[in-house]
Design a protein around this motif. Structure first.
Motif, PDB file in Angstrom:
ATOM      1  N   ARG A  94       0.580  -1.492  -0.109  1.00 66.12           N
ATOM      2  CA  ARG A  94      -0.099   0.303  -0.126  1.00 66.12           C
ATOM      3  C   ARG A  94       1.022   1.233   0.339  1.00 66.12           C
ATOM      4  NH1 ARG A  94      -4.332  -1.504  -2.255  1.00 66.12           N
ATOM      5  NH2 ARG A  94      -5.139  -3.229  -1.431  1.00 66.12           N
ATOM      6  N   LEU A  95       2.530   0.845   1.067  1.00 67.53           N
ATOM      7  CA  LEU A  95       3.032   2.143  -0.154  1.00 67.53           C
ATOM      8  C   LEU A  95       3.254   2.858  -1.373  1.00 67.53           C
ATOM      9  CD1 LEU A  95       5.552   1.277   3.189  1.00 67.53           C
ATOM     10  CD2 LEU A  95       4.387   2.995   3.424  1.00 67.53           C
ATOM     11  N   PHE A  96       3.200   2.100  -1.913  1.00 65.61           N
ATOM     12  CA  PHE A  96       3.238   2.277  -3.147  1.00 65.61           C
ATOM     13  C   PHE A  96       2.422   2.587  -4.330  1.00 65.61           C
ATOM     14  CE2 PHE A  96       6.816  -0.300  -1.635  1.00 65.61           C
ATOM     15  CZ  PHE A  96       7.829   0.580  -2.198  1.00 65.61           C
ATOM     16  N   GLU A  97       0.635   3.056  -3.857  1.00 66.21           N
ATOM     17  CA  GLU A  97      -0.791   2.831  -4.477  1.00 66.21           C
ATOM     18  C   GLU A  97      -0.311   4.570  -4.764  1.00 66.21           C
ATOM     19  OE1 GLU A  97      -3.983   1.218  -2.421  1.00 66.21           O
ATOM     20  OE2 GLU A  97      -3.405   2.401  -1.166  1.00 66.21           O
ATOM     21  N   ASP A  98      -0.179   4.804  -6.628  1.00 67.30           N
ATOM     22  CA  ASP A  98      -0.109   5.840  -7.098  1.00 67.30           C
ATOM     23  C   ASP A  98       1.110   6.359  -6.728  1.00 67.30           C
ATOM     24  OD1 ASP A  98      -3.443   6.044  -7.776  1.00 67.30           O
ATOM     25  OD2 ASP A  98      -3.381   6.827  -5.307  1.00 67.30           O
ATOM     26  N   HIS A  99       2.429   6.033  -6.743  1.00 68.60           N
ATOM     27  CA  HIS A  99       3.604   6.161  -6.281  1.00 68.60           C
ATOM     28  C   HIS A  99       4.215   6.817  -8.369  1.00 68.60           C
ATOM     29  CE1 HIS A  99       8.036   6.522  -6.364  1.00 68.60           C
ATOM     30  NE2 HIS A  99       7.387   6.158  -5.816  1.00 68.60           N
ATOM     31  N   PRO A 100       4.900   7.786  -7.727  1.00 66.80           N
ATOM     32  CA  PRO A 100       4.773   9.067  -9.307  1.00 66.80           C
ATOM     33  C   PRO A 100       5.873   8.456 -10.386  1.00 66.80           C
ATOM     34  CG  PRO A 100       5.806   9.957  -7.250  1.00 66.80           C
ATOM     35  CD  PRO A 100       5.140   8.698  -6.769  1.00 66.80           C
ATOM     36  N   HIS A 101       6.527   7.257  -9.664  1.00 69.60           N
ATOM     37  CA  HIS A 101       7.163   6.396 -10.964  1.00 69.60           C
ATOM     38  C   HIS A 101       6.506   5.288 -11.869  1.00 69.60           C
ATOM     39  CE1 HIS A 101      11.542   6.437  -9.825  1.00 69.60           C
ATOM     40  NE2 HIS A 101      10.910   5.740  -8.480  1.00 69.60           N
ATOM     41  N   MET A 102       4.712   4.996 -11.354  1.00 70.88           N
ATOM     42  CA  MET A 102       3.794   4.760 -12.490  1.00 70.88           C
ATOM     43  C   MET A 102       3.067   5.646 -12.383  1.00 70.88           C
ATOM     44  SD  MET A 102       3.100   1.353 -10.344  1.00 70.88           S
ATOM     45  CE  MET A 102       3.118   1.567  -8.825  1.00 70.88           C
ATOM     46  N   SER A 103       2.592   6.692 -12.105  1.00 75.43           N
ATOM     47  CA  SER A 103       1.853   8.655 -12.406  1.00 75.43           C
ATOM     48  C   SER A 103       2.354   9.196 -13.045  1.00 75.43           C
ATOM     49  CB  SER A 103       1.123   8.461 -10.838  1.00 75.43           C
ATOM     50  OG  SER A 103       1.936   9.261 -10.371  1.00 75.43           O
ATOM     51  N   VAL A 104       3.853   8.992 -12.920  1.00 72.43           N
ATOM     52  CA  VAL A 104       4.881  10.281 -14.004  1.00 72.43           C
ATOM     53  C   VAL A 104       5.343   9.144 -15.347  1.00 72.43           C
ATOM     54  CG1 VAL A 104       5.669  12.390 -14.120  1.00 72.43           C
ATOM     55  CG2 VAL A 104       3.993  12.071 -12.411  1.00 72.43           C
ATOM     56  N   PHE A 105       6.029   8.774 -14.627  1.00 71.05           N
ATOM     57  CA  PHE A 105       7.281   8.089 -15.673  1.00 71.05           C
ATOM     58  C   PHE A 105       6.214   6.709 -15.927  1.00 71.05           C
ATOM     59  CE2 PHE A 105       9.861  10.785 -11.717  1.00 71.05           C
ATOM     60  CZ  PHE A 105      10.594  11.658 -13.178  1.00 71.05           C
ATOM     61  N   VAL A 106       7.407   5.932 -16.292  1.00 68.60           N
ATOM     62  CA  VAL A 106       7.208   4.618 -16.587  1.00 68.60           C
ATOM     63  C   VAL A 106       6.896   3.220 -16.369  1.00 68.60           C
ATOM     64  CG1 VAL A 106       7.605   5.896 -19.091  1.00 68.60           C
ATOM     65  CG2 VAL A 106       9.517   4.498 -18.500  1.00 68.60           C
ATOM     66  N   CYS A 107       7.318   3.232 -15.339  1.00 66.55           N
ATOM     67  CA  CYS A 107       7.230   1.932 -14.284  1.00 66.55           C
ATOM     68  C   CYS A 107       5.177   1.614 -14.690  1.00 66.55           C
ATOM     69  CB  CYS A 107       7.619   1.501 -13.130  1.00 66.55           C
ATOM     70  SG  CYS A 107       9.472   2.284 -12.768  1.00 66.55           S
ATOM     71  N   ASP A 108       5.320   0.208 -14.780  1.00 69.56           N
ATOM     72  CA  ASP A 108       3.671  -0.774 -14.751  1.00 69.56           C
ATOM     73  C   ASP A 108       3.956  -1.032 -14.045  1.00 69.56           C
ATOM     74  OD1 ASP A 108       5.503  -2.811 -15.327  1.00 69.56           O
ATOM     75  OD2 ASP A 108       5.232  -2.915 -16.787  1.00 69.56           O
ATOM     76  N   GLY A 109       4.100  -0.937 -12.729  1.00 71.17           N
ATOM     77  CA  GLY A 109       4.196  -1.450 -11.769  1.00 71.17           C
ATOM     78  C   GLY A 109       5.406  -2.072 -10.400  1.00 71.17           C
ATOM     79  N   VAL A 110       5.195  -3.051  -9.377  1.00 71.10           N
ATOM     80  CA  VAL A 110       5.792  -2.657  -8.882  1.00 71.10           C
ATOM     81  C   VAL A 110       5.592  -4.042  -7.802  1.00 71.10           C
ATOM     82  CG1 VAL A 110       6.983  -1.580  -6.477  1.00 71.10           C
ATOM     83  CG2 VAL A 110       5.151   0.154  -7.559  1.00 71.10           C
TER      84      VAL A 110
END
Length: 118
Positions: A94-110
């Protein structure tokens, strides 16, 4: 339950459409996204500083050595990592919900996994 350490690895397909779209941006467009994303990541880190054990960072090109000793350059999904502590696996995720690496950058998951035996 006592706090446990968790390794979180952001993933992205470096040959996929998100990266192709990133590389299709002009340097100015990339800089504009970074101007949003870098402060957003810093804000996430600040907001979660009590949970962060090791800030980690981006992962570079990968080499793999096999059981036969052969070394090869490989492309995998591993993009960025961080180590956190949390009371449960679910809390760590849950710490990673809406993390900028996924919402701004190109990561697709954690992918978040407990660090065992430590």
């Amino acid at each position: 339950m006592t706090d446990t350490h968790y390794l979180a690895v952001f993933t992205s397909d470096k040959t996929g459409p998100q990266w192709r779209a990133w590389y299709a941006l002009t340097p100015e467009e990339q800089a504009a996204k970074q101007a949003i994303g870098i402060p957003a990541v810093a804000a996430w880190e600040q907001a979660n500083r009590e949970s962060i054990v090791h800030i980690g960072g981006p992962l570079g090109p990968t080499k793999r050595i096999g059981v036969d000793g052969a070394v090869a350059d490989v492309v995998n999904l591993l993009t960025v990592f961080v180590v956190v502590r949390a009371a449960s696996h679910e809390a760590a995720v849950r710490l990673f919900e809406d993390h900028p690496h996924m919402s701004v950058f190109v990561c697709d998951g954690v992918e978040v996994m407990p660090v065992l035996g430590g």
